[in-house]
Design a protein around this motif. Structure first.
Motif, PDB file in Angstrom:
ATOM      1  N   VAL A   1     -86.112  -2.320  -6.138  1.00  0.00           N
ATOM      2  CA  VAL A   1     -85.181  -3.230  -6.846  1.00  0.00           C
ATOM      3  C   VAL A   1     -85.850  -4.596  -7.014  1.00  0.00           C
ATOM      4  CG1 VAL A   1     -82.989  -4.447  -6.643  1.00  0.00           C
ATOM      5  CG2 VAL A   1     -83.129  -2.028  -6.032  1.00  0.00           C
ATOM      6  N   ILE A   2     -86.467  -5.061  -5.929  1.00  0.00           N
ATOM      7  CA  ILE A   2     -87.166  -6.361  -5.994  1.00  0.00           C
ATOM      8  C   ILE A   2     -88.261  -6.295  -7.067  1.00  0.00           C
ATOM      9  CG2 ILE A   2     -88.707  -7.888  -4.718  1.00  0.00           C
ATOM     10  CD1 ILE A   2     -85.970  -8.111  -3.651  1.00  0.00           C
ATOM     11  N   GLY A   3     -88.981  -5.176  -7.090  1.00  0.00           N
ATOM     12  CA  GLY A   3     -90.048  -5.020  -8.076  1.00  0.00           C
ATOM     13  C   GLY A   3     -89.504  -5.143  -9.489  1.00  0.00           C
ATOM     14  N   LEU A   4     -88.369  -4.508  -9.728  1.00  0.00           N
ATOM     15  CA  LEU A   4     -87.762  -4.594 -11.066  1.00  0.00           C
ATOM     16  C   LEU A   4     -87.373  -6.035 -11.372  1.00  0.00           C
ATOM     17  CD1 LEU A   4     -85.579  -1.374 -10.902  1.00  0.00           C
ATOM     18  CD2 LEU A   4     -87.469  -1.770 -12.463  1.00  0.00           C
ATOM     19  N   GLN A   5     -86.838  -6.720 -10.361  1.00  0.00           N
ATOM     20  CA  GLN A   5     -86.445  -8.117 -10.601  1.00  0.00           C
ATOM     21  C   GLN A   5     -87.664  -8.986 -10.909  1.00  0.00           C
ATOM     22  OE1 GLN A   5     -84.163  -8.921  -7.018  1.00  0.00           O
ATOM     23  NE2 GLN A   5     -82.241  -8.587  -8.092  1.00  0.00           N
ATOM     24  N   ILE A   6     -88.793  -8.666 -10.257  1.00  0.00           N
ATOM     25  CA  ILE A   6     -90.015  -9.442 -10.540  1.00  0.00           C
ATOM     26  C   ILE A   6     -90.429  -9.235 -11.994  1.00  0.00           C
ATOM     27  CG2 ILE A   6     -92.485  -9.587 -10.010  1.00  0.00           C
ATOM     28  CD1 ILE A   6     -91.724  -8.908  -7.071  1.00  0.00           C
ATOM     29  N   LEU A   7     -90.316  -7.983 -12.466  1.00  0.00           N
ATOM     30  CA  LEU A   7     -90.654  -7.709 -13.873  1.00  0.00           C
ATOM     31  C   LEU A   7     -89.721  -8.488 -14.803  1.00  0.00           C
ATOM     32  CD1 LEU A   7     -91.395  -3.891 -14.162  1.00  0.00           C
ATOM     33  CD2 LEU A   7     -92.988  -5.777 -14.088  1.00  0.00           C
ATOM     34  N   ILE A   8     -88.432  -8.490 -14.452  1.00  0.00           N
ATOM     35  CA  ILE A   8     -87.463  -9.188 -15.320  1.00  0.00           C
ATOM     36  C   ILE A   8     -87.784 -10.684 -15.338  1.00  0.00           C
ATOM     37  CG2 ILE A   8     -85.033  -9.774 -15.601  1.00  0.00           C
ATOM     38  CD1 ILE A   8     -84.410  -7.049 -14.258  1.00  0.00           C
ATOM     39  N   ARG A   9     -88.119 -11.206 -14.127  1.00  0.00           N
ATOM     40  CA  ARG A   9     -88.444 -12.634 -14.054  1.00  0.00           C
ATOM     41  C   ARG A   9     -89.625 -12.956 -14.978  1.00  0.00           C
ATOM     42  NH1 ARG A   9     -91.411 -14.211  -8.849  1.00  0.00           N
ATOM     43  NH2 ARG A   9     -93.067 -13.263 -10.076  1.00  0.00           N
TER      44      ARG A   9
ATOM     45  N   LEU B   1     -81.763  -9.649  -0.016  1.00  0.00           N
ATOM     46  CA  LEU B   1     -82.681  -8.572  -0.375  1.00  0.00           C
ATOM     47  C   LEU B   1     -84.116  -9.098  -0.377  1.00  0.00           C
ATOM     48  CD1 LEU B   1     -82.123  -5.673  -1.129  1.00  0.00           C
ATOM     49  CD2 LEU B   1     -82.193  -6.284  -3.517  1.00  0.00           C
ATOM     50  N   LEU B   2     -84.295 -10.261  -0.964  1.00  0.00           N
ATOM     51  CA  LEU B   2     -85.639 -10.836  -1.043  1.00  0.00           C
ATOM     52  C   LEU B   2     -86.194 -11.127   0.341  1.00  0.00           C
ATOM     53  CD1 LEU B   2     -85.019 -13.181  -4.060  1.00  0.00           C
ATOM     54  CD2 LEU B   2     -86.773 -11.430  -3.982  1.00  0.00           C
TER      55      LEU B   2
ATOM     56  N   GLU C   1     -77.648  -3.109  -7.933  1.00  0.00           N
ATOM     57  CA  GLU C   1     -78.155  -4.167  -7.046  1.00  0.00           C
ATOM     58  C   GLU C   1     -79.074  -5.118  -7.798  1.00  0.00           C
ATOM     59  OE1 GLU C   1     -80.016  -2.658  -3.518  1.00  0.00           O
ATOM     60  OE2 GLU C   1     -78.160  -1.814  -2.738  1.00  0.00           O
ATOM     61  N   MET C   2     -79.772  -4.552  -8.781  1.00  0.00           N
ATOM     62  CA  MET C   2     -80.717  -5.358  -9.538  1.00  0.00           C
ATOM     63  C   MET C   2     -80.014  -6.566 -10.168  1.00  0.00           C
ATOM     64  SD  MET C   2     -83.050  -3.877 -12.578  1.00  0.00           S
ATOM     65  CE  MET C   2     -81.869  -3.956 -13.927  1.00  0.00           C
ATOM     66  N   ALA C   3     -78.757  -6.377 -10.572  1.00  0.00           N
ATOM     67  CA  ALA C   3     -78.042  -7.460 -11.249  1.00  0.00           C
ATOM     68  C   ALA C   3     -77.048  -8.150 -10.329  1.00  0.00           C
ATOM     69  CB  ALA C   3     -77.311  -6.899 -12.464  1.00  0.00           C
TER      70      ALA C   3
ATOM     71  N   PRO D   1     -89.847 -15.048  -0.495  1.00  0.00           N
ATOM     72  CA  PRO D   1     -88.960 -16.213  -0.364  1.00  0.00           C
ATOM     73  C   PRO D   1     -87.671 -15.992  -1.150  1.00  0.00           C
ATOM     74  CG  PRO D   1     -90.876 -16.700  -1.739  1.00  0.00           C
ATOM     75  CD  PRO D   1     -91.125 -15.372  -1.116  1.00  0.00           C
ATOM     76  N   GLU D   2     -86.590 -16.583  -0.673  1.00  0.00           N
ATOM     77  CA  GLU D   2     -85.284 -16.317  -1.299  1.00  0.00           C
ATOM     78  C   GLU D   2     -85.219 -16.832  -2.730  1.00  0.00           C
ATOM     79  OE1 GLU D   2     -81.953 -17.539   1.007  1.00  0.00           O
ATOM     80  OE2 GLU D   2     -82.535 -16.352   2.757  1.00  0.00           O
ATOM     81  N   ASN D   3     -86.049 -17.823  -3.034  1.00  0.00           N
ATOM     82  CA  ASN D   3     -86.001 -18.365  -4.394  1.00  0.00           C
ATOM     83  C   ASN D   3     -87.086 -17.737  -5.273  1.00  0.00           C
ATOM     84  OD1 ASN D   3     -88.238 -19.417  -3.259  1.00  0.00           O
ATOM     85  ND2 ASN D   3     -87.921 -21.526  -3.973  1.00  0.00           N
ATOM     86  N   ALA D   4     -87.595 -16.600  -4.869  1.00  0.00           N
ATOM     87  CA  ALA D   4     -88.732 -15.999  -5.592  1.00  0.00           C
ATOM     88  C   ALA D   4     -88.408 -15.763  -7.068  1.00  0.00           C
ATOM     89  CB  ALA D   4     -89.124 -14.695  -4.923  1.00  0.00           C
ATOM     90  N   LEU D   5     -87.138 -15.493  -7.379  1.00  0.00           N
ATOM     91  CA  LEU D   5     -86.822 -15.139  -8.763  1.00  0.00           C
ATOM     92  C   LEU D   5     -86.633 -16.377  -9.637  1.00  0.00           C
ATOM     93  CD1 LEU D   5     -84.314 -12.232  -8.124  1.00  0.00           C
ATOM     94  CD2 LEU D   5     -86.738 -12.079  -8.661  1.00  0.00           C
ATOM     95  N   VAL D   6     -86.197 -17.466  -9.037  1.00  0.00           N
ATOM     96  CA  VAL D   6     -85.873 -18.629  -9.876  1.00  0.00           C
ATOM     97  C   VAL D   6     -86.945 -19.701  -9.810  1.00  0.00           C
ATOM     98  CG1 VAL D   6     -83.401 -18.258  -9.822  1.00  0.00           C
ATOM     99  CG2 VAL D   6     -84.469 -19.575  -8.001  1.00  0.00           C
ATOM    100  N   VAL D   7     -87.947 -19.501  -8.940  1.00  0.00           N
ATOM    101  CA  VAL D   7     -88.987 -20.523  -8.839  1.00  0.00           C
ATOM    102  C   VAL D   7     -89.767 -20.555 -10.156  1.00  0.00           C
ATOM    103  CG1 VAL D   7     -90.722 -18.991  -7.849  1.00  0.00           C
ATOM    104  CG2 VAL D   7     -90.809 -21.399  -7.317  1.00  0.00           C
TER     105      VAL D   7
END
Length: 1872
Positions: A1281-1289, A1352-1353, A1342-1344, A1359-1365
């Motif tokens: 799930v985290i991997g998918l979020q990294i791709l989306i980011r 999850l992160l 969970e991805m969304a 880091p918890e802000n990995a997606l918004v940094v």
């Protein structure tokens, strides 16, 4: 990197143990030996300590083995991690497991040390700094690849490997047994002292094997309290044999309280003795304290008749059985077989002894010899009622051996086997008289553990050391054995046997040793041993007394020590005494010694000089000089050679040394003596081997040239004979190895060292041979024995080096290397050169001698590296490499590899320096000239390790060699070397490892430069090379590693290709993945039989290790870790007598069958071994993956600075390795480590990785992330799930939107659906959603999920802000949860559609409606991806064609064409415009979905715009045209063709245009035909179907409109639907009810649990139709215009009454009109559409009536006003007019207009009507009549003759109707 020997002392002294330690030999030897140099040499040879070179056989201290963790490899449906956690929580351990309980997971220490660490490697518990260290992701792959690394074993594989010999102890290496007399018991008790002897005796050959051990047993009151230790007798045995026994003889003092018993000396009774006789008795008893023989017994030590009395035997040949069955009962007594068995194997360390009770003592009356005891004719004596108790114990090797064991020894001595304590005893009985076979006697044995044995702690060294008081019995066989004497012994054993006289006497004999015969009164020499303990040597000793015997027999053994220097005058003197009360003396007699059995006469008197011949005639003999005295002598001497030639040589040696030889011919004599050594018989030669070699070396060292050569040749001859004539067939003979390794000490520094002389002599001989002189056949022998001379030279040098620096060296420092003198070094260099030439030439002939010589030369260099300046050795090495340069013949190349293998095994290999700077250019040229051009890598500086550079170069050459076995060997050499460094306790610091990695780093450069060489290797060799590469890279510092990436882009790519190969070759496949033997087409052709392959991925050594392990029995260790597994597996294999025999048989059968599958072999392994094997494989795979990941991360961070050479446009190195990671089976630890790296890589390189060039990479990654999102293991699923979020980011940041990523994820989801099982079978046979589908749904949700994201992160290590940094270079945060939610929803839609489709699999064929719908949903769900959208639409099209739903099929084709057209219009590259698309949308509303340019342009590996062409659009348009024409919907066909025509126009395809127009003509004609038909044309029928009931699932309480072919009636559709849904009612009592009418259904009022269908025919509603009109609907009214037959509203009318009756008259009949709005319009892509809106209108009875009349009026008027183009088509019009008129005015039809009047215009109902309604009704009637009248007139104009009658009827009918109506509406008459 610390030194080897902590003290800096290279040599260890091993003190010599003498047999005669307890006997003072020295007085005899302390005479002046200076006059006798050979004696001096002999004594030195036996007395000096041995000198052992500690470094010679290498020295290796291994770190403790790595402990491996179980690696968890999860599949989509497994969660092993949780299971393991649960099971470990369940096993609440009663006690903390200690280290010992944890099963060793490294092969280097096997349970019960069966395969313990190699002998030299003392395993030190050095904590590995390295394991799971902070700067690495995982363990090094090397320990898991080579988990059972055994340095000793690997060395032993080298051809010509030297093996250390255990120094030969005193008497060979057999058994050692100690015997201790505990007690002697009689019925009457023990009241007097008893004495006895014990010796080893061979029953069959009737000979003594050892000297006698004397013991005494005192009654308790006589014992001396100060003596605490009774001596034991220690006996030596070669090997166990049934005929070997202990001969025990007992005697007692013949005394009574009053003194000596008279019966011995006189037959008179004591009372009859005179006083004088009594006095004489006293005198005699003082002269001779006589003991009489009392009893004897023979105790067999071994007996093969009880091989396995009590269970399985430890070793097949041993008679000793490990008493498995009775292991607990220590006093277990079995049948009285009376045998002692001691195991014949040396080296049990448990000190267990056996108590033997001997009760079969036989009485002895008369005198006897030992032989006569065994004489069958002899009368059997009565048994003695007494029991002698002995304690017999098997000992370890002696102290000297123990010393040796610790440094070279066989580890069997250290491995205490739990079963051996028991094994050392057998519970059998002790022996009876051996000659008579077993007798039943009352002997019994007790067994106890050796811990209770009292021993003198100060003397006892370990178990094996003997107490100082112990008597070590001399083993007579040592004088006849073919082995060198190692001890000083020089004594004579005398055995008087018989004296035959002519009358009875009481004889005893006194024996003495005299120097000469000058005076008989002079005292003899003190040389005789006595029987009494602690008594020094005596001047004489006595035998027993033979009482009253004419033929006196003796069984005494007299031992005397001889003087070192003896003369012909030394002699033995025997004096015979007759004990009688007359005290008469017998004459003495002399002996000439050294014959074994002698008969002599006896003289009466001694005269002076009785030995000389001149005095012989004066002598007077007894019995007329007959030889009446028989005796036997046994000389045991290591000083005096019996062989005359050896004596001659010793003599000449003395002369040479003392320079006393006469001046003439002295050399000749010496040469003769030296040459005659060749003819000495082999036993004598071997026995005096050490002193002879010492003397020859002395002569070689300081003789003249002739003597030197003669001595050298003699030495070669002797060595060759020793090599050939000894039983030992090893290449290095044991005795010679012992001499070099231990005995040779270069004369202890008393003389100049040997090596200069030896190398000179040999060198000159070698040079003569090289020059072509004849040197005789001896030269081959010189080469064969070269190893011996080379080792001598080396030891001599090493000793000199030690002596030079010994005193000046500070404590703890190493001895510095010695600089050889120039002359000596030149000499050695020349000799070496000559020997190399020999190797080179003989190798070509294929002689094995050459290979052996090659190994010897290698060891010579190996040894020299520790002694002399390494650069001098490098000269020798480079000389070697010059001779064997480049790729040479296979045999020569093999020699070269062996040479390097041996040298590189040197302890200080890592620390070796480079060549001298002066040699650098030379060497560089050599290497460049020798190998590839890549040699230029190595410009050698002094820092570079010369040996490692040469090694790398040569190994790489070998991989390019044709010989497959050599390739494998080269790869093996490298792996073993790295393992050796890795496990070496000296090199555990980080900087050491770095240094070693840098040493080998050039190899990686070589491989990258010559990649085809690597690709040409087979899989096994590739693995070996890759493990090495990974290991080197792992320990390298970043700066060095980056160098590998700086050369060129291609080279960097190749580096990553290597890493990919690692992942491929070391991937962990479950055994079920089909592992076949020989993963490569070419398996290396080994010399021997190929070892079975248990594992493809681990090191080849593991196969041998496991094959060996499965041969040995592995005892179960009931440890918590593996206990349960083992017990389960073992339950049916528990028979101890046949351990795993079935499995072993299987294993052997498997390995013998060629091509036996790896799987079967693994199955045949013991469960513990198999578990271990799997553990290693898992860990190897995990370590490799983590290592590659670590390198990739370094690469990624380095790439940011652009400091390396790689393709920065694509980053193909990173992408390819990540694709490799994801596509392989990886362990859990890897997944945990991967995602932080994944995140950082996308942070650093997101822009490149997300670019179009990397679509394929992204798609692969997306696919694998979705695949992982299905996993049952939550740890992996979350990370996906985290991997998918990294791709989306990344998508947000680099594209500002996610449309393209959505396309990608949708594509991959579609692919995944074909891999993942989304449904599973329930117990009742129906399908349900599978766990995988549920988990995928959960992951996508969970991805969304914004709330869960931070947790999850952090759980996954980000880091918890990995997606918004915000990444560098970008300014604002682009992340949007709403878009992520939209993305997630669209994927969930696709998942649901796929799932629904899968769930329908079982009813697909039956329920075509649902099937079509599921295809439709899939098409919708995958709409973002044009390709997938089209694919599902085409599936749907096919499904419709099968059902013959042509209109729906056509719609699908239109939709497909629409997708293509829209894409083309969006790209502006078609012939169409938006107007065309709009036209298409009118036919198929679905085309309205906007296709984003992003989606249509997303070229993703096989998906995308390339397929969306004008041609494909035309193709589908034509298909739609065909299908619509089949459905007879011609107006659609026309619209479609009009879209095709622009294409042909633009292409000027006139032929196609002509066809199109022809088609159009046909279409328009068909439309005309439909319209002119008197029967209105319908293309389909429509039915509303309502579903009520829980069993319908999603359909419950929903209504659908079905579009069916026009010939389907209500009954047909009822039957069809009943058939579909009845099948789904699974339980038999469920029925399906059909609601018969079309009234509104109240679902809640229906019976629960029952299913209902309501089916109603409905009519389509026209676009402009007035639904509020009360007219009846006649469909033909709407056919007037060409309208697209597109319907989305339907109606049906339902009559009802309000008075509760089911039916009433017209006046009561109300009508409800239901209008249904569907979701979409027909013809649609599916056969049924959901009703989304339903409205109802109600009409009162009068409105109904008015409507009915108006409908008819309209129909007639419509017919009348219809324009007709020509007169020719009157016929159809006439027909329709007739039909309508007949229904309106025919006389019979009264039910119509007339009934309305009757109902509403008469009586009571008329009063109810409102005036407005009344007027409307009347107006309608009047209009109707007027139109009818007009119609009749028109009819008259149209008819011909034949219709006259019909017209008349119509007119009549009209008139009568008018008349009837006039009753109700009078005005009608005036109107008409």
């Amino acid at each position: 990197m610390e030194s080897l020997s902590p003290s800096g002392h290279r040599f260890r002294r091993i003190p010599r143990q003498s047999i005669a330690t307890n006997l003072k030999l020295d007085p005899l030897l302390d005479e002046n030996l200076e006059q006798w140099p050979h004696l001096n040499e002999l004594v030195q040879c036996y007395r000096t300590d041995w000198v052992k070179d500690e470094n010679k056989y290498g020295h290796y201290e291994s770190v403790s083995p790595v402990l491996f963790q179980t690696q968890i490899f999860e599949g989509p449906d497994t969660d092993i991690e949780t299971e393991i956690q649960l099971s470990s929580a369940r096993q609440i351990r009663a006690e903390d497991t200690t280290d010992d309980d944890i099963p060793s997971t490294s092969g280097r220490q096997f349970p019960d040390a069966t395969f313990s660490d190699s002998s030299h490697s003392k395993v030190l518990k050095v904590v590995r700094m390295e394991s799971w260290s902070s700067w690495h992701f995982g363990q090094s792959p090397l320990p898991a690849y080579e988990p059972a690394f055994d340095w000793e074993n690997e060395r032993s594989m080298i051809f010509g490997q030297r093996t250390p010999e255990t120094p030969t102890t005193h008497y060979g290496s057999g058994l050692k047994i100690s015997v201790k007399v505990l007690s002697l018991l009689f019925q009457a008790g023990l009241v007097e002292p008893f004495y006895g002897t014990i010796c080893l005796y061979n029953r069959e050959r009737r000979e003594k094997l050892s000297e006698d051990f004397f013991f005494r047993i005192l009654p308790t009151e006589m014992q001396d309290a100060s003596i605490t230790y009774e001596p034991r007798g220690v006996f030596y045995l070669d090997a166990p044999s049934a005929s070997i026994c202990l001969l025990i003889q007992l005697e007692k003092t013949v005394t009574e309280e009053g003194g000596v018993t008279s019966s011995v000396y006189s037959h008179k009774e004591p009372v009859h003795l005179t006083e004088r006789e009594r006095q004489k008795l006293q005198v005699w008893s003082r002269i001779m304290p006589y003991r009489e023989s009392f009893a004897w017994a023979i105790v067999p030590l071994f007996d093969n008749s009880i091989t396995a009395a009590s269970g399985g035997s430890t070793s097949p040949g041993s008679p000793l059985a490990p008493s498995v069955s009775g292991s607990s009962s220590h006093e277990g007594v079995s049948e009285p077989t009376a045998k002692i068995t001691l195991d014949g194997k040396l080296g049990y360390s448990s000190r267990s002894s056996v108590i033997v009770e001997i009760s079969n003592l036989n009485k002895v009356k008369e005198s006897y010899t030992e032989e006569s005891l065994q004489d069958p004719k002899r009368k059997v004596h009565k048994p003695v009622k007494g029991v002698l108790r002995l304690e017999i114990e098997k000992l370890q090797a002696s102290h000297a051996d123990l010393e040796n064991v610790s440094e070279s020894g066989s580890v069997t001595n250290d491995s205490i086997d739990p079963a051996d304590r028991i094994a050392d005893s057998t519970f059998t009985k002790c022996p009876s008289n051996g000659s008579d076979g077993p007798q039943h006697s009352n002997s019994k044995w007790n067994f106890f553990d050796g811990k209770e044995i009292p021993k003198n702690g100060s003397n006892a060294v370990g178990y094996s050391d003997l107490n100082a008081d112990d008597f070590q019995a001399f083993d007579f066989r040592s004088t006849t054995r073919n082995e060198p004497f190692l001890q000083l012994f020089h004594c004579l054993y005398v055995y008087p046997l018989t004296v035959s006289l002519n009358r009875k006497r009481n004889l005893f004999i006194r024996i003495e040793l005299r120097k000469d015969d000058a005076d008989a009164r002079r005292q003899p020499l003190e040389a005789m041993c006595t029987r009494e303990p602690d008594v020094s040597l005596q001047k004489w000793v006595h035998t027993q007394v033979a009482v009253g015997a004419r033929a006196a027999c003796y069984h005494d053994e007299i031992k005397l020590f001889l003087p070192a220097i003896w003369t012909p005058m030394h002699h033995l003197l025997f004096t015979f005494f007759h004990i009688d009360l007359q005290t008469k003396l017998e004459a003495p007699k002399p002996v000439i010694r050294l014959r074994s059995e002698i008969s002599l006469p006896i003289m009466k008197e001694l005269v002076p000089h009785y030995l000389q011949d001149s005095g012989k005639e004066r002598l007077d003999y007894l019995e007329d000089g007959k030889n009446i005295f028989r005796l036997r002598l046994r000389l045991c001497s290591s000083l005096y050679p019996v062989n005359e030639r050896i004596r001659d040589f010793f003599l000449e040696y003395d002369r040479h040394t003392l320079r006393t030889s006469p001046p003439w011919g002295s050399e000749l004599l010496e040469l003769e003596a030296i040459n005659s050594l060749k003819n000495v018989d082999s036993t004598a030669l071997l026995q005096f081997l050490h002193p002879i070699l010492n003397m020859l070396l002395h002569l070689i060292g300081n003789g003249g040239e002739t003597l030197q050569v003669a001595a050298f040749r003699a030495m070669v001859n002797i060595l060759t004979r020793v090599q050939h004539e000894s039983v030992d067939d090893a290449e290095r003979n044991r005795f010679l190895v012992n001499y070099v390794d231990y005995a040779f000490d270069d004369f202890g520094g008393r003389q100049p060292p040997v090596y200069p002389g030896l190398s000179t002599v040999w060198g000159s001989l070698a040079r003569s041979k090289a020059k072509g002189y004849r040197v005789g056949p001896v030269y081959d022998d010189v080469l064969a024995m070269a190893w011996f001379f080379l080792e001598l030279i080396v030891k001599s040098m090493a000793l000199e080096q030690t002596r030079l620096f010994y005193h000046s060296l500070p404590l703890g420092e190493d001895v510095p290397p010695m600089q050889l003198k120039e002359g000596v070094f030149r000499c050695i260099l020349q000799l070496y050169d000559c020997l190399l030439t020999e190797v080179h030439e003989r190798c070509k002939k294929g002689l094995s001698l050459a290979k052996r010589l090659n190994s010897s030369l290698a060891f010579f260099c190996y040894d020299l590296l520790s002694i002399i300046e390494p650069r001098q050795v490098f000269e020798l090495v480079s000389l070697y490499l010059d001779k064997f340069s480049g790729v040479c013949q296979s045999a020569l190349h093999d020699c070269k590899l062996t040479f390097l293998q041996i040298i590189c095994d040197h302890d200080l290999f890592v620390e070796m320096p480079g060549r001298d700077p002066s040699d650098r250019d030379l060497l560089t040229k050599q290497i460049i000239g020798r190998g590839h051009e890549s040699g230029s890598l190595y410009i050698f500086d002094t820092k570079m390790n010369y040996l490692s550079a040469v090694l790398i170069q040569e190994l790489f050459l070998t991989w390019d060699h044709d010989d497959l076995s050599q390739r494998a060997k080269a790869a093996r050499i490298l792996v073993v070397l790295l393992c050796k460094h890795e496990f070496d306790s000296r090199y555990q610091k980080h900087e050491d490892k770095l240094y070693i990695a840098q040493l080998y780093f050039p190899l990686i450069g070589q491989i990258l430069d010559e990649m085809p060489v690597f690709y040409n290797l087979n899989a096994v060799e590739k693995r070996e090379v890759l493990i090495v590469v990974l290991h080197i890279v792992r320990n390298l510092d970043d700066a060095s590693l980056v160098k590998a990436w700086q050369q060129s882009i291609a080279r960097t790519r190749l580096f990553f290709k290597l890493l990919e190969e690692c992942l491929i070759l070391f991937e962990h496949r479950k055994p079920a993945d089909g592992m076949l033997v020989g993963c490569s087409s070419r398996s290396p052709s080994g010399d021997g039989p190929v070892s079975p392959k248990y594992s493809d991925r681990l090191s080849p050594a593991i196969n041998n290790y496991l094959a060996e392990a499965s041969r040995q029995e592995v005892r179960p260790q009931g440890t918590p870790e593996n206990g349960y597994l083992w017990q389960r597996a073992n339950s049916h294999l528990s028979s101890p007598s046949q351990p795993y025999s079935l499995r072993e048989a299987l294993a052997q059968a498997q390995s013998s069958r060629i091509g036996a599958s790896t799987q079967a072999l693994r199955e045949s392994l013991h469960p513990m071994l198999r578990q271990k094997l799997e553990l290693w494989e898992e860990n190897l795979s995990a370590a490799v993956s983590l290592q590659v990941l670590e390198i990739t991360e370094k690469f990624s961070t380095t790439a940011v600075s652009h400091g390396i050479a790689t393709d920065f446009g694509k980053h193909d190195c990173i992408t390819s390795i990540f694709m490799s990671f994801f596509s392989r089976n990886q362990p859990l630890v890897f997944w945990k480590a991967l995602f932080p790296v994944f995140n950082s890589v996308f942070n650093l390189h997101g822009a490149i990785l997300m670019s179009r060039e990397n679509d394929r990479f992204l798609k692969q990654v997306a696919f694998h992330l979705l695949r992982l999102a299905v996993f049952r293991n939550d740890n992996i699923r979350k990370r996906a799930v985290i991997g998918l979020q990294i791709l989306i980011r990344s998508s947000f940041y680099y594209f500002m939107q996610t449309a393209r990523l959505r396309v990608m994820l949708t594509i991959t989801l579609s692919e995944l659906m074909s891999d993942v099982q989304v449904t599973q079978m329930k117990s009742d046979g129906t399908l349900e959603e599978s766990g995988e589908a549920r988990r995928l749904r959960k992951s996508l949700e969970e991805m969304a999920d914004e709330a869960r994201s931070p947790n999850l992160l952090s759980e996954c290590g980000l880091p918890e802000n990995a997606l918004v940094v915000i990444p560098e270079k970008l300014s604002e945060n682009q992340w949007s949860w709403s878009e992520v939610k939209y993305l997630s929803d669209s994927l969930l839609l696709a998942l649901d559609a796929s799932l629904e489709h899968a769930l329908l699999a079982s009813v697909m064929t039956m329920d075509r409606y649902s099937a079509a719908e599921s295809f439709y949903k899939l098409a919708l769900a995958f709409a973002p991806v044009p390709d997938l959208h089209i694919m599902w639409l085409l599936h749907l099209c096919d499904a419709h064609q099968e059902m013959q739903s042509w209109a729906e099929a056509a719609q699908c084709a239109v939709a497909v064409a629409g997708v293509v057209m829209q894409a083309l219009v969006a790209r502006n590259d078609g012939v169409w415009s938006r107007d065309h698309v709009a036209a298409l949308r009118k036919i198929c509303p679905m085309v309205s979905r906007e296709i984003t340019s992003e989606a249509s342009a997303a070229e993703v590996e096989g998906y995308g715009a390339s397929k969306l062409t004008v041609d494909s659009a035309v193709k589908y348009l034509q298909l739609a045209n065909k299908l619509f024409s089949q459905a007879e919907l011609h107006h659609f066909c026309a619209s479609i063709l009009e879209l095709v025509i622009p294409v042909y126009k633009s292409r000027r395809a006139y032929g196609q245009l002509a066809k199109c127009h022809t088609l159009l003509t046909n279409i328009y004609e068909s439309i005309l035909e439909q319209e002119s038909s008197p029967i209105p044309f319908t293309d389909a029928t429509y039915y509303r179907v309502g579903f009520y009931g829980e069993k319908f699932g999603k359909l419950d309480r929903k209504e659908y409109v079905y579009r069916e072919p026009r010939d389907v009636r209500l009954g047909d559709i009822m039957e069809k639907l009943s058939h579909i849904y009845e099948c789904r009612m699974d339980d038999g009592n469920q029925t399906l009810h059909i609601i018969p009418d079309s009234r509104q259904v109240k679902a809640d009022d229906l019976q629960a649990g029952v299913c209902y269908l309501q089916i109603t025919a409905v009519d389509p509603v026209m676009e402009d139709e007035d639904l509020g009109s009360r007219r009846e609907r006649i469909f033909s009214l709407s056919t007037g215009t060409i309208r697209a037959r597109v319907f989305d509203r339907f109606l049906f009318d339902t009559p009802f009454t309000k008075n509760g009756k089911t039916q009433g008259g017209l006046e009561d009949q109300w009508k409800r009109r239901s209008v249904l709005q569907t979701e979409g319009s027909f013809p649609a892509l599916v056969n049924r559409l959901l009703v989304i809106k339903s409205e109802c209108l109600e009409f009162s009875p009068v409105e109904n009536a008015i409507g009915m009349i108006e409908t008819r009026t309209a129909a007639l008027r419509n017919e009348l006003e219809e324009p007709r183009s020509s007169e020719g088509d009157q016929l159809p019009r006439l027909q329709s007019l007739q039909r309508i008129l007949q229904g309106s005015v025919a006389v019979q039809v009264n039910s119509g207009v007339l009934s309305v009047c009757t109902a509403f215009l008469s009586g009571e109902p008329a009063t109810r009507l409102r005036s407005q309604e009344l007027q409307q009704l009347i107006a309608a009637l009047l209009e109707f009549m007027a139109v009818c009248k007009r119609a009749i007139r028109v009819h008259f104009r149209l008819i011909g003759e034949e219709d006259q009658d019909f017209h008349t009827q119509l007119v009549n009918g009209f008139q009568s109707l008018t008349a009837e109506l006039s009753h109700y509406i009078p005005a009608i008459l005036s109107e008409l």
